[in-house]
Structure formats: C-alpha cells, structure tokens
Design an enzyme around this catalytic site. Structure first.
Site, PDB file in Angstrom:
ATOM      1  N   LYS A  76     -29.913  -3.477 132.485  1.00  0.00           N
ATOM      2  CA  LYS A  76     -29.859  -2.127 133.004  1.00  0.00           C
ATOM      3  C   LYS A  76     -31.683  -2.351 133.218  1.00  0.00           C
ATOM      4  CE  LYS A  76     -31.403   1.574 131.930  1.00  0.00           C
ATOM      5  NZ  LYS A  76     -32.339   1.898 133.229  1.00  0.00           N
ATOM      6  N   GLY A  86     -29.288   2.145 137.126  1.00  0.00           N
ATOM      7  CA  GLY A  86     -28.610   3.384 136.414  1.00  0.00           C
ATOM      8  C   GLY A  86     -29.793   4.173 135.620  1.00  0.00           C
ATOM      9  N   VAL A 145     -26.218   4.535 131.923  1.00  0.00           N
ATOM     10  CA  VAL A 145     -25.979   3.291 131.994  1.00  0.00           C
ATOM     11  C   VAL A 145     -26.310   2.669 130.463  1.00  0.00           C
ATOM     12  CG1 VAL A 145     -26.336   0.766 132.749  1.00  0.00           C
ATOM     13  CG2 VAL A 145     -25.858   2.900 134.198  1.00  0.00           C
ATOM     14  N   GLY A 146     -27.596   3.097 130.100  1.00  0.00           N
ATOM     15  CA  GLY A 146     -28.212   2.570 129.004  1.00  0.00           C
ATOM     16  C   GLY A 146     -27.352   3.237 127.753  1.00  0.00           C
ATOM     17  N   GLU A 198     -38.616  -3.764 121.248  1.00  0.00           N
ATOM     18  CA  GLU A 198     -39.892  -3.911 121.348  1.00  0.00           C
ATOM     19  C   GLU A 198     -40.161  -2.683 121.990  1.00  0.00           C
ATOM     20  OE1 GLU A 198     -43.344  -3.983 122.991  1.00  0.00           O
ATOM     21  OE2 GLU A 198     -42.366  -5.427 124.387  1.00  0.00           O
ATOM     22  N   CYS A 236     -47.861  -1.921 126.646  1.00  0.00           N
ATOM     23  CA  CYS A 236     -47.615  -1.480 125.187  1.00  0.00           C
ATOM     24  C   CYS A 236     -48.517  -2.327 124.313  1.00  0.00           C
ATOM     25  CB  CYS A 236     -46.182  -1.828 124.720  1.00  0.00           C
ATOM     26  SG  CYS A 236     -45.674  -3.436 124.992  1.00  0.00           S
ATOM     27  N   GLU A 267     -49.328   6.924 122.309  1.00  0.00           N
ATOM     28  CA  GLU A 267     -49.364   5.981 123.347  1.00  0.00           C
ATOM     29  C   GLU A 267     -49.543   6.641 124.523  1.00  0.00           C
ATOM     30  OE1 GLU A 267     -47.357   2.018 124.197  1.00  0.00           O
ATOM     31  OE2 GLU A 267     -45.779   3.479 124.013  1.00  0.00           O
TER      32      GLU A 267
END
Length: 477
Positions: free
Chosen positions: A169, A200, A205-206, A244, A278, A378
């Site tokens: 995904k 998605g 979906v995740g 991550e 990141c 962040e």
C-alpha cells in the site's frame, strides 16, 4: 491526464471494488494530472488472499530462483528508468537530478539484497540444534510519498530474498508512480500473487493490513503517530513490525570544525529532498561564541540555493508535495516567529514568482530553544533551527533532548573527538564530517523513531522467523 483505475492482484491488473476517486495534483503548478480509484477493505482482503496462496510455493523456492527474480526486478527498473523519473518529478515535484539518484538507488536495492541473501545463513547449527530461519509469510508494506520507489524496493527486496509474499500500500499521493512501478514488476515475471498492489488510504487499506490475521508483519515508513496506531492495532494478532518513523535530527558542529565547509553542508543536509525527509539535519547545534559567524554563512548559503521548477537545471528545492504539506510548513514558520525565534532568512509565504505551486521559502531560525515547536516537532519542509551551546556536554545534551533518534551529524577537525561525540548521541545513524551511505548497513531509529532495522542482513532478518529443530538426526541443508 492519467487515469489509474486498476490495482494489481495475483499477477493481474484488475478493477478495484472500491469506488472513491481522488485527483492527482502536480505540486509545481497545482494542475490536475490524473485521477485514481482507491481500493477498499475488500480489495485488501483479496490481495492478502492472493499473497497467502502464493506463499505456499514461493516460500519453498531456492536462493538461486529468488536471486534471478531480484536481478529481473533491478533490470526492468533500469529499462524503464526515464519513465520512472518523469512521472516522479511530475507527481512529487522533487528536482529531476535528485529523483534520478533516488530511482537508481531504488533499483540497486534489489542487487544489494541479492548479495546479502547469498551470504545469509538461512540455517545454523547451535550445539545439538538446527536453527532454520524461515520466511514469515504475508507482509504488508506501507510506504510514504517522499521517495516512493526507494521505500517500495527497500521493503520488497528483502521480502523476496527471504521468500515472503507482499501486499503493497503505497501513498495515494504517489498513485502514478505506483502504477508505473507495478507495471515494471509485472514485466519482471515474478510468480502471480507474490507482489500485490492496492491503492488506498491508510485508514482503509493500511488499517485492514494491520488487523488482518493472515498478515504476519507490517513494514511501515511514515510518521510516528501512525506508527503508534499500527503497533497498537497489530498487537491483536501479534504482528511483527518494522517501523521507520519520524526524526528531528541534530547536526552538531564542534568549535574546531571547518565552518566554511561544515555550515554550507549543514544547510544542504537540512534542505535535501526539499526538507521532506525523516533523516534531514533540521537542528543545527553550534557554539554560542560562533553564532554570528554561523548566521552569516547560513544566509550566504541559502541565498545561493535555487528554489523552483523541478525540471530546471540547478534546482535544489522543489514544491511541497501537497496543499496540506504546504500549510503544515507555513504553520510551523508562523509558530517559530510567534514563539520568539529569530528569523534570519525566509519566512511565511511563497518565494517571489512561485505563487503557482506549493513552494515555500527556505527558512532558517536562530536563537531557537528546545521548548519551541520548531525545535521539537518534525516539520517535513525546508525549515532549519539553529541552537547554541557553551560546552561539548551541553551540545550532546541538546542533541539527545528529543523523542526521536533516527539520524545525527557531527563535524570536527579532530576525528577522535568527533567519534567520541558520535558515540554519545542516541541515534540509529551518525554521520561524521560529511554525507555518506552504506546500503548494507542497518538503518532505523532509537526511541520513537522506530522499531527494527532496514537494509543488509539486519533488514533481511526482519522477514524470517527462527525455528529450532532438535534431535540426533538433525541434518543441515
């Protein structure tokens, strides 16, 4: 205009069960360049079922067979190199030269894992036992938009090497790139069901990948907040996890460094991938007594950075990926001003002449303290915070004063001193006096920057589970 109205399941491009349609926007000019039909929970379950069925035979393939597959995946990406680059620049907005480098890196991931797999001990003798490292099963790969091909190949390559099957995904903001790389993988002739793609949303979906009992592991790259949700929801089925996550990476410049090299490099490090990464060194930590010198070097460097059309030669910073990300960066710039940081260059709004896209001014704040939002959170944009210290111990304390621990940077003319400081910074990677990479060395974070590691043997180990076999007649293969 490109229409993405298929997903890839069991070796075929099929119409999704989902019906939600989303516009795809070129961030450089805000034009609609495509539309994607998003998959839903049923599409995800179909992809998981295909991967589960394929795992039965794929998990029994030989190292030689999987090596050939990794080679083909690399080769087909190289054959379609120009097309992959073109759609990435158009859809994501990263400068073309940087995009080409990341596409090359993504393709080489397959070869790096091929080498690692050949040296990897899938069976070991420990005393009277045989320990077999067996493929985990179906893996859910959830990837972000800031380096689509790289993140996909980083996760897919060790899965193939281990003998696992996957459901991918990718971010819905990368739908065109995902379609093109799925077409590449289809041409590579990997057995049906081994690689599946479902476009998605993460919360659809995740979420289904995370809670489904037939998914053995989730490998996710993205925000720490989403990583927490995956860890929480995956616990119900004891998911293995590689997460991550976010970073707020420190760049410590010691007082004996060559500032005419270290400071320009620090600025470019902070603004790499338009700041949308990141690992960028978004906190520049310098001696208090050299602050004015640092400010002048920073201003000079930023003035020399080209912001603009990602196709133009020399462009270093492109647009933010979306209106949402543009608004997020603007909010943090305003917070920096409101909370008392000194704005030395950049600021709110678009750069001059770039109102037509999601461009932001590369922005630097000085006299930042660790109680400010721009120092703690962040931002994911070209915003650099300068903090100061009076002693080396204070510099290390500032570097470690964060919930994150993904990457860090140290500059010094004394290598022994630089290595000592690096050893005391709590971070998954520390780079000394420059930008380096070792694709077979582990990458991942301490603290809330993640769980587990990617790349090399450490990455491959995440996709296998040890089985101990005991008996007088144990035989190593």
């Amino acid at each position: 205009m490109r229409t993405i109205d298929q997903i890839y399941i069991n070796g075929k491009f099929v119409k999704p069960h989902g019906t939600e349609v989303m516009d795809i926007i070129n961030p450089a000019n805000k034009e609609v360049i495509g539309r994607v039909t998003l998959g839903d929970e049923q599409d995800t379950r179909d992809a998981i079922a295909a991967a589960k069925a394929a795992f039965i035979t794929f998990s029994k393939t030989s190292i030689e067979e999987r090596a050939q597959m990794l080679q083909r995946l690399h080769d087909v990406m190289m054959e379609k190199f120009d097309l992959l680059n073109e759609v990435a620049v158009e859809e994501y907005g990263a400068p073309a030269a940087a995009t080409a480098g990341r596409t090359m890196y993504a393709a080489k991931n397959f070869l790096h894992n091929l080498d690692v797999m050949k040296e990897f001990q899938f069976e070991k003798r420990i005393g009277q036992a045989k320990v077999a490292l067996e493929p985990l099963g179906v893996i859910g790969l959830i990837t972000p938009w800031n380096a689509n091909y790289t993140h996909i190949s980083t996760k897919l390559a060790p899965a193939i090497a281990a003998g696992c099957t996957v459901v991918i995904k990718a971010s819905e903001l990368s739908a065109i790139q995902t379609q093109v790389i799925a077409e590449c993988f289809h041409e590579a002739g990997i057995p049906a069901g081994v690689i599946n793609f479902v476009n998605g949303r993460g919360d659809v979906v995740g979420a289904e990948l995370t809670r489904h009992s037939d998914v053995a592991m989730i490998s996710f790259t993205g925000s720490t907040n989403v990583g927490r949700i995956i860890a929480r929801d995956g616990a119900a089925t004891m998911k293995r996890l590689v997460l991550e996550l976010g970073g707020k990476s420190p760049n410590v410049i010691l007082d004996d460094a060559d500032y005419h090299k270290a400071i320009p490099l620090a600025v470019m490090t902070a603004f790499s991938n338009s700041g949308q990464a990141c690992h960028v060194g978004s906190r520049l930590i310098v001696p208090q007594h050299r602050l004015e010198e640092v400010k002048q070097l920073v201003i000079k460097t930023v003035k020399g950075i080209k912001v603009g059309n990602p196709w133009e030669e020399g462009t270093f910073i492109g647009p933010m990926v979306s209106q949402k990300q543009y608004d997020t960066v603007q909010r943090y710039i305003h917070l920096g001003v409101e909370q008392g940081a000194e704005l030395i260059i950049g600021g709110p709004g678009h750069p001059e002449g770039l109102d037509n896209g999601y461009y932001v001014k590369p922005t630097v704040f000085a006299n930042v303290t660790m109680d400010m939002s721009i120092a703690k959170e962040e931002i994911f944009g070209p915003v650099l915070s300068i903090l100061t210290y009076t002693t080396e111990e204070e510099a290390i304390a500032i570097a470690n004063d964060t919930i994150y621990g993904l990457s860090a940077y140290v500059s010094s003319s004394n290598l022994e001193r630089a290595n000592d400081v690096a050893s005391r910074i709590v971070s998954g990677r520390v780079l000394i006096n420059g930008l380096y990479d070792e694709p077979k060395a582990p990458f991942g974070g301490f603290k809330q920057s993640g769980i587990g590691r990617e790349f090399g043997a450490y990455g491959l180990e995440s996709y296998v589970e040890p089985k101990t076999i005991l008996g007088h007649d144990v035989i190593l293969q």
